[in-house]
Motif scaffolding. Structure first.
Motif, PDB file in Angstrom:
ATOM      1  N   VAL A 124       0.841  -1.197   0.000  1.00 26.83           N
ATOM      2  CA  VAL A 124       0.000   0.000   0.000  1.00 26.83           C
ATOM      3  C   VAL A 124       0.876   1.247   0.000  1.00 26.83           C
ATOM      4  O   VAL A 124       1.884   1.307   0.719  1.00 26.83           O
ATOM      5  CB  VAL A 124      -0.934   0.012   1.227  1.00 26.83           C
ATOM      6  CG1 VAL A 124      -1.745   1.310   1.287  1.00 26.83           C
ATOM      7  CG2 VAL A 124      -1.876  -1.184   1.189  1.00 26.83           C
ATOM      8  N   ASP A 145      -7.266   4.920  -3.941  1.00 27.06           N
ATOM      9  CA  ASP A 145      -8.365   4.021  -4.310  1.00 27.06           C
ATOM     10  C   ASP A 145      -9.692   4.491  -3.706  1.00 27.06           C
ATOM     11  O   ASP A 145      -9.723   5.152  -2.661  1.00 27.06           O
ATOM     12  CB  ASP A 145      -8.067   2.600  -3.805  1.00 27.06           C
ATOM     13  CG  ASP A 145      -6.869   1.982  -4.499  1.00 27.06           C
ATOM     14  OD1 ASP A 145      -6.557   2.408  -5.630  1.00 27.06           O
ATOM     15  OD2 ASP A 145      -6.251   1.075  -3.903  1.00 27.06           O
ATOM     16  N   ASN A 203     -12.769  -0.741  -3.055  1.00 31.96           N
ATOM     17  CA  ASN A 203     -11.628  -1.651  -3.105  1.00 31.96           C
ATOM     18  C   ASN A 203     -11.225  -2.052  -1.687  1.00 31.96           C
ATOM     19  O   ASN A 203     -10.338  -1.450  -1.067  1.00 31.96           O
ATOM     20  CB  ASN A 203     -10.450  -0.989  -3.843  1.00 31.96           C
ATOM     21  CG  ASN A 203     -10.798  -0.666  -5.273  1.00 31.96           C
ATOM     22  OD1 ASN A 203     -11.216  -1.538  -6.018  1.00 31.96           O
ATOM     23  ND2 ASN A 203     -10.651   0.586  -5.644  1.00 31.96           N
ATOM     24  N   THR A 243      -7.497  -2.795  -0.264  1.00 31.21           N
ATOM     25  CA  THR A 243      -6.599  -1.727   0.159  1.00 31.21           C
ATOM     26  C   THR A 243      -6.668  -1.521   1.659  1.00 31.21           C
ATOM     27  O   THR A 243      -5.645  -1.506   2.358  1.00 31.21           O
ATOM     28  CB  THR A 243      -6.949  -0.417  -0.576  1.00 31.21           C
ATOM     29  OG1 THR A 243      -6.950  -0.648  -1.978  1.00 31.21           O
ATOM     30  CG2 THR A 243      -5.929   0.662  -0.244  1.00 31.21           C
ATOM     31  N   SER A 244      -7.879  -1.354   2.178  1.00 35.79           N
ATOM     32  CA  SER A 244      -8.023  -1.133   3.622  1.00 35.79           C
ATOM     33  C   SER A 244      -7.630  -2.373   4.406  1.00 35.79           C
ATOM     34  O   SER A 244      -7.057  -2.277   5.505  1.00 35.79           O
ATOM     35  CB  SER A 244      -9.469  -0.733   3.945  1.00 35.79           C
ATOM     36  OG  SER A 244     -10.370  -1.743   3.536  1.00 35.79           O
ATOM     37  N   SER A 252      -5.290  -4.502   3.694  1.00 31.98           N
ATOM     38  CA  SER A 252      -3.825  -4.534   3.760  1.00 31.98           C
ATOM     39  C   SER A 252      -3.309  -3.606   4.850  1.00 31.98           C
ATOM     40  O   SER A 252      -2.369  -3.942   5.583  1.00 31.98           O
ATOM     41  CB  SER A 252      -3.223  -4.144   2.412  1.00 31.98           C
ATOM     42  OG  SER A 252      -3.576  -5.065   1.412  1.00 31.98           O
ATOM     43  N   MET A 256      -9.827   5.938   2.613  1.00 32.71           N
ATOM     44  CA  MET A 256      -9.338   5.202   1.449  1.00 32.71           C
ATOM     45  C   MET A 256      -8.679   6.089   0.403  1.00 32.71           C
ATOM     46  O   MET A 256      -7.710   5.696  -0.235  1.00 32.71           O
ATOM     47  CB  MET A 256     -10.496   4.427   0.813  1.00 32.71           C
ATOM     48  CG  MET A 256     -11.053   3.319   1.691  1.00 32.71           C
ATOM     49  SD  MET A 256      -9.941   1.917   1.740  1.00 32.71           S
ATOM     50  CE  MET A 256     -10.021   1.372   0.043  1.00 32.71           C
ATOM     51  N   THR A 311      -4.944   6.374   0.222  1.00 37.72           N
ATOM     52  CA  THR A 311      -4.132   5.172   0.093  1.00 37.72           C
ATOM     53  C   THR A 311      -4.380   4.488  -1.253  1.00 37.72           C
ATOM     54  O   THR A 311      -5.419   4.705  -1.879  1.00 37.72           O
ATOM     55  CB  THR A 311      -4.443   4.171   1.221  1.00 37.72           C
ATOM     56  OG1 THR A 311      -5.828   3.798   1.138  1.00 37.72           O
ATOM     57  CG2 THR A 311      -4.177   4.790   2.587  1.00 37.72           C
ATOM     58  N   ALA A 312      -3.438   3.654  -1.668  1.00 36.30           N
ATOM     59  CA  ALA A 312      -3.591   2.923  -2.932  1.00 36.30           C
ATOM     60  C   ALA A 312      -2.899   1.569  -2.830  1.00 36.30           C
ATOM     61  O   ALA A 312      -1.766   1.471  -2.329  1.00 36.30           O
ATOM     62  CB  ALA A 312      -3.015   3.723  -4.093  1.00 36.30           C
ATOM     63  N   PHE A 313      -3.574   0.532  -3.299  1.00 35.28           N
ATOM     64  CA  PHE A 313      -3.013  -0.821  -3.347  1.00 35.28           C
ATOM     65  C   PHE A 313      -2.130  -0.924  -4.591  1.00 35.28           C
ATOM     66  O   PHE A 313      -2.550  -0.539  -5.689  1.00 35.28           O
ATOM     67  CB  PHE A 313      -4.136  -1.845  -3.404  1.00 35.28           C
ATOM     68  CG  PHE A 313      -3.711  -3.238  -3.053  1.00 35.28           C
ATOM     69  CD1 PHE A 313      -3.236  -3.538  -1.793  1.00 35.28           C
ATOM     70  CD2 PHE A 313      -3.783  -4.261  -3.992  1.00 35.28           C
ATOM     71  CE1 PHE A 313      -2.848  -4.834  -1.457  1.00 35.28           C
ATOM     72  CE2 PHE A 313      -3.399  -5.551  -3.673  1.00 35.28           C
ATOM     73  CZ  PHE A 313      -2.939  -5.842  -2.402  1.00 35.28           C
ATOM     74  N   SER A 364      -0.037   1.104  -9.550  1.00 30.97           N
ATOM     75  CA  SER A 364      -1.368   1.008  -8.947  1.00 30.97           C
ATOM     76  C   SER A 364      -2.136  -0.167  -9.548  1.00 30.97           C
ATOM     77  O   SER A 364      -2.069  -0.424 -10.751  1.00 30.97           O
ATOM     78  CB  SER A 364      -2.140   2.310  -9.180  1.00 30.97           C
ATOM     79  OG  SER A 364      -3.484   2.181  -8.772  1.00 30.97           O
TER      80      SER A 364
END
Length: 345
Positions: A59, A68, A72, A75-76, A78, A97, A100-102, A125
């Protein structure tokens, strides 16, 4: 305070300590230390004859609403799992969210890298983040093709120029955690990779090594790579020979280097490198080199020339923080605006 050392002093007997003392007394910018002579280990690295691909999922945090969307869940999840390792237990609803980005984290590294070696990592991403600009990659285990964790990655993400901001790099963000394999030194030779060094300069290195080591045999693998056979007299003591080669002092008058020490926020520039046409953005700043060279941060400031030293001095006088200036230079290097050899500590 930004520390730059952009010129060498020709007088070899000049006392550097006295220079630093006088500079501080005059309240001039502190100087980053640098030796006039480079060693081969400063301009080349030992590489294996092949490489391995490492990857991981993680992340990026610290985004300004460009991450994100809430749909999704991975992401959270993780982030929640990462925080639980530190004894922090939170729910999915407590995470913002959009900040943040997965991401997929990947790199290709030489198969003979040793524990503690650093390398650049790529970050991409996976879901619907709009931009990774300004984000920070949290600690990420990196696995090889067999699923073994061989390295870790973390650090600030640098995004390229243009509109595509969903990919980026973390310069020297990877750290090898195990010895990856048998070094080619054990096979009676080793390879040196010279990044961004011109063929004439590499040819000069070859001539110098042949002068210093009578029975050395050097093979050119490609325009950036040499393979050096270990002489018979060093059999059984190969690392002594390798150390002597790497510590050999060289003079490369036609090349320029940018040395960055992130721990002390020092920038050292040798030669007189130019900045080539580019347009980049960083933390709301816009930098343009082309018909009009300018730097925009609320107001527009015109840069006096397209020489890198002038650019660094100009941004320093405008109050750009040293850490930000270092990230700007790394971003410009990635965009192809600076073609000098970078050495980052």
């Amino acid at each position: 305070m930004l520390k730059t050392f952009v010129d060498f002093f020709e007088n070899e007997n000049f006392n550097m300590r006295f220079l630093c003392f006088v500079s501080l007394m005059l309240l001039i910018l502190p100087l980053g230390l640098y030796s006039e002579s480079l060693k081969i280990k400063d301009i080349a690295r030992i590489v294996g004859s092949d490489s391995i691909q490492v990857y991981g999922y993680s992340v990026v945090v610290g985004l300004k609403g460009t991450g994100d969307t809430s749909k999704n869940y991975a992401t959270s999840l993780s982030i929640i799992e990462h925080l639980r390792k530190f004894g922090i237990d939170i729910s999915h609803t407590n995470i913002q969210m959009r900040n943040t980005a997965f991401v997929l984290v990947s790199a290709r590294i030489p198969s003979n890298f040793k524990k503690g070696t650093t390398f650049d990592v790529n970050v991409s991403s996976i879901f619907d983040a709009r931009s990774l600009e300004g984000g920070f990659l949290i600690t990420t285990p990196l696995k090889d093709s067999e699923g073994n964790v061989v390295a870790y990655a973390q650090g600030s993400v640098i995004t390229p120029k243009g509109n595509v901001k969903t990919t980026g790099i973390v310069p020297n963000g990877g750290l090898v955690s195990v010895d990856l394999g048998t070094s080619s030194i054990d096979q009676g030779s080793f390879r040196l990779f010279f990044e961004n060094l011109s063929p004439p300069s590499i040819n000069g290195v070859i001539k110098l090594l042949k002068e210093n080591f009578e029975k050395i045999n050097i093979k050119v693998i490609d325009v950036n790579t040499l393979e050096i056979e270990i002489p018979q007299e060093f059999q059984g003591n190969e690392f002594d020979f390798v150390s002597r080669v790497m510590d050999t002092e060289v003079s490369i008058p036609d090349e320029s280097f940018v040395v960055i020490d992130q721990r002390s926020s020092s920038i050292i520039i040798t030669g007189n490198p130019r900045v080539y046409n580019t347009s980049i953005s960083y933390k709301g700043m816009r930098i343009e080199f082309g018909e009009l060279n300018f730097f925009e941060r609320g107001e527009v400031y015109y840069i006096p020339s397209n020489y890198l030293k002038d650019f660094v001095d100009h941004l320093s006088k405008l109050g750009v923080k040293s850490d930000d200036l270092i990230q700007i230079l790394l971003l410009m290097k990635e965009a192809g605006a600076i073609r000098s050899r970078f050495i980052v500590y």
